[in-house]
Structures are given as C-alpha cells and as structure tokens.
Design an enzyme around this catalytic site. Structure first.
Site, PDB file in Angstrom:
ATOM      1  N   CYS A  93       0.802  -1.224   0.000  1.00 22.54           N
ATOM      2  CA  CYS A  93       0.000   0.000   0.000  1.00 22.54           C
ATOM      3  C   CYS A  93       0.836   1.276   0.000  1.00 22.54           C
ATOM      4  CB  CYS A  93      -0.947   0.005   1.186  1.00 22.54           C
ATOM      5  SG  CYS A  93      -2.083  -1.400   1.180  1.00 22.54           S
ATOM      6  N   ARG A 136     -22.260  -2.531   8.477  1.00 24.62           N
ATOM      7  CA  ARG A 136     -21.862  -3.916   8.748  1.00 24.62           C
ATOM      8  C   ARG A 136     -20.537  -4.006   9.501  1.00 24.62           C
ATOM      9  NH1 ARG A 136     -18.545  -7.201   5.916  1.00 24.62           N
ATOM     10  NH2 ARG A 136     -18.532  -5.792   4.112  1.00 24.62           N
ATOM     11  N   CYS A 156     -13.737   1.555   6.611  1.00 24.51           N
ATOM     12  CA  CYS A 156     -12.755   0.785   5.847  1.00 24.51           C
ATOM     13  C   CYS A 156     -12.597   1.388   4.453  1.00 24.51           C
ATOM     14  CB  CYS A 156     -13.211  -0.668   5.691  1.00 24.51           C
ATOM     15  SG  CYS A 156     -13.522  -1.520   7.254  1.00 24.51           S
TER      16      CYS A 156
END
Length: 399
Positions: A84, A202, A213
């Site tokens: 990343c 969720r 996220c």
C-alpha cells in the site's frame, strides 16, 4: 541527506473509481494522470530524465507500458511494488535521484486496476509476505479473514483494551473523512454519514464497520519533481513546493518483539520515520497545518495520530472527540477524504496524497482549502504505509 533541494513542480490524478465502474485500463489511467502532471508543470515528457512507476497488481514491466502513453524517449523506467506504500515509494526513489544529483527532473507515477472485494493473494504456491506478521498476531488475537481488516481491527481492539478508546471514537474518523470527501471531485465517494450510520454499518472486525474501511479502487496519480537549478531555468518557482524531509522505514525487530498488534501494523515504523522527518526539516507537529495520512481503516488513523506525535500514547481518542483533526481544529487531517472515502488504488495512493498536499500549499484546493496551509509558512505532512512492511513520511513547505 544531501544538500540538493527537491521540489514538486507538477501533480495530477484521475478520479478514483469503484473497480469496473469506468471503461478504462491502466494505460488510460496513467495517460490521464501523467498528462495532467505534465500540463501542471508546463513541461514536455522529453524533459523527464527518469521515471519510477508503482503498482501492486500487474505483470512485469507494466510501468513501461503505462508511461509509453506519455512518450517513448528511452529514459530509465523502474517498476515499483511496495504494497500500500507503493506510490510514496516511487516518490521516495524519484526524490533520491534528484537529491543525489543523478537527475534534474523525475516522474513518480502510480496506478492500480483492482478486483472488487477484499484483497487476496496472487501466488499460492509460496510463502506469503505477510505470513510472519499474521502468525505473530494470531498469538495475540484470534485469527479472522480477510487479513487486512483483521490486522488493523486487532490493533484497534488492543488500543481499546489499553487506553479505553471507544467504538464511537473510531467511528468518528469515518464520519470526518466521509464529510471531507464531499468537496473532493476526485473522491470515489462523496457522501455524508452520521455517527449512528457509521456505527450501524456492517461490522467487519473488532471496532471496524464497513464505513470505517477503505474500498478497493481504480485510479492513477502522478508527480513531477525537479532540482533547484531546473526550477530556476524553467521559471517554476511560483508553483514549486519543496520536499523538506523524507524518510522510509521498514520493519524493525521491535515489530515482533513488542508482542503488540499496533507494532505489527507499523506504528513503530511510523514513529521512527516521523522523527527522522522532523529532524531533517527542523519542524515539529505543532508547525504542521495539513496532513494526509494512511487511514486504510479508522483504527490506523488514530494509531497514526500518536505515532506522528500529534498527541501522547493513548490520547488519540481525545483528538477526534475535540475536533482537533478537522477544519477549525489544530490540524486538518485527510482533507481529501482519505483512503476511507477518496479511495485506495494501492499504487496511486501515495501520489494522490502528494497531489492534495501540493494543492493545499499552493492555495488551490478550492472548497477543501486549509487556510493556514496556503500562507507563507504553510507546512504539510504525508504518511503512507504498507504492511509487510514499509512506511514513507514526507514533509513539504513552500520554498
């Protein structure tokens, strides 16, 4: 560090998109971002002397295929892959070439064409690079899939257990960054959510819910760097932004010896890189106006506040509660919307962060503008991390 100065003179990026949402391939992405950076710098591709091209998912020499869209001049092209932190690693290498006197003008370009859903491995017939980290973490907290949210969620749970950080404090990071992205035309998402909506989305792992996220994304970013002599010769002083400190750190033995989920996701790497940069640049956290940091998950943004020295250990929750990291606070963190809302095409992320901070220091960030960053003493800080592991921290100032 050598005494040679390095300047950002051109930046460009594509809008970050949900994988498959746009009919394009990585050469199209690279052409769009690279052309914007060249136009921003007012330069011809023939003036670029070296190119460093980052991507995580792709075949060998995709870097050449990408920049061939800008021209075919025979210049050295180095393909870069560092998980990343790939984009900022390309930036680091392009900076080193100029600081070391090996080139006068370099290009760092990154792109990613990703598959929908959670990240997976490509090669299953060999040791996974993250296996050492995952096995160490599984000794601390029960293993779960997929690996990335498990690792950062576990670090968030550990922070809660040690310091009393709440689910609401983590969720406020998601609220903030989604709110910031509303003013970013390059962001994958431009939606506002309430704290209740972020908490009710969720559950993924530990304190993390879906709206905390980062998504998978397609997109590209590009940055053109130049030496002081090149800036003077081409009359680029009015738009140049100086890189006044930069450090890249990989895992240390403490990553594993600490027996800490936070260390396993790079908190100590970040701490060391930040200290290196502050020393190089002669600055401290209080001198910084705007920060783009690696909020792949909300937990990592809070951990990074502490690692960058914005607050003491265990105090990150207080920063988010006090609105210290948004407009009107002590710093504006992730005015772009961050990875959570802007998106996270791995190879492009670090270069998109650099683009945002360059616009902030130039005073051209439109509705996202952090006013103090546009002043004569504006200072910006960039943090980009990849597990397995590498972190790059970069400080920018107006020359």
């Amino acid at each position: 560090m050598s005494s040679n100065k390095v300047y950002v003179v051109g930046v460009g990026m594509t809008k970050f998109e949900k994988p498959g949402a746009r009919d394009w391939d990585y050469p199209d992405m690279a052409r769009e971002a690279g052309t914007k950076a060249l136009e921003d710098a007012g330069l011809d591709y023939r003036e670029i002397q070296q190119a460093y091209v980052g991507y995580v998912y792709g075949e060998s020499t995709a870097g050449q295929r990408a920049v061939y869209e800008l021209g075919m001049t025979g210049l050295p092209v180095v393909n870069v892959n560092n998980n990343c932190s790939t984009g900022s690693t390309a930036l680091y290498l392009a900076t080193q070439a100029i600081r070391g006197g090996l080139a006068e003008c370099t290009l760092a370009l990154g792109f990613e064409k990703m598959q929908p859903g959670s990240l997976g491995s490509t090669y299953d017939d060999r040791e996974q690079p993250m296996m050492k980290h995952l096995l160490a973490l599984a000794e601390l907290q029960e293993f779960a899939m997929p690996p990335a949210p498990y690792m950062f969620g576990a670090a968030g749970k550990e922070h809660q257990e040690r310091y009393g950080t709440t689910n609401e404090q983590f969720a406020k990071v998601g609220v903030k960054n989604h709110r910031h992205s509303v003013n970013n035309p390059y962001a994958q998402f431009q939606d506002v959510y309430t704290l209740e909506e972020v908490l009710a989305s969720r559950q993924v792992y530990g304190p993390l819910t879906k709206l905390q996220c980062s998504p998978t994304s397609d997109g590209s970013g590009a940055v053109i760097l130049a030496s002081e002599a090149f800036v003077d010769q081409h009359g680029l002083g009015d738009q140049a932004v100086e890189i006044v400190g930069q450090s890249m750190v990989t895992d240390m033995q403490s990553t594993f010896d600490d027996k800490s989920a936070q260390s396993l996701v790079g908190k100590e790497m970040t701490r060391k890189a930040a200290r290196d940069v502050y020393e190089q640049a002669g600055i401290g956290p209080d001198d910084i106006d705007v920060i783009e940091l690696h909020d792949c998950f909300s937990a990592n943004e809070l951990l990074t506040y502490e690692a960058l020295g914005l607050c003491g250990e265990g105090e990150a929750g207080k920063l988010i509660d006090n609105d210290d990291t948004t407009y009107g606070g002590r710093w504006v963190v992730n005015p772009s919307g961050g990875l959570i809302s802007k998106g996270h095409p791995l190879g492009a992320t670090g270069l998109a962060q650099c683009s945002e901070l360059t616009w902030q220091l130039r005073g051209t960030a439109d509705a996202r503008q952090v006013e103090s960053a546009a002043g004569s003493n504006g200072v910006a800080l960039q943090h980009n991390i990849g597990l397995g592991g590498a972190v790059v921290v970069t400080a920018y100032k107006k020359p």
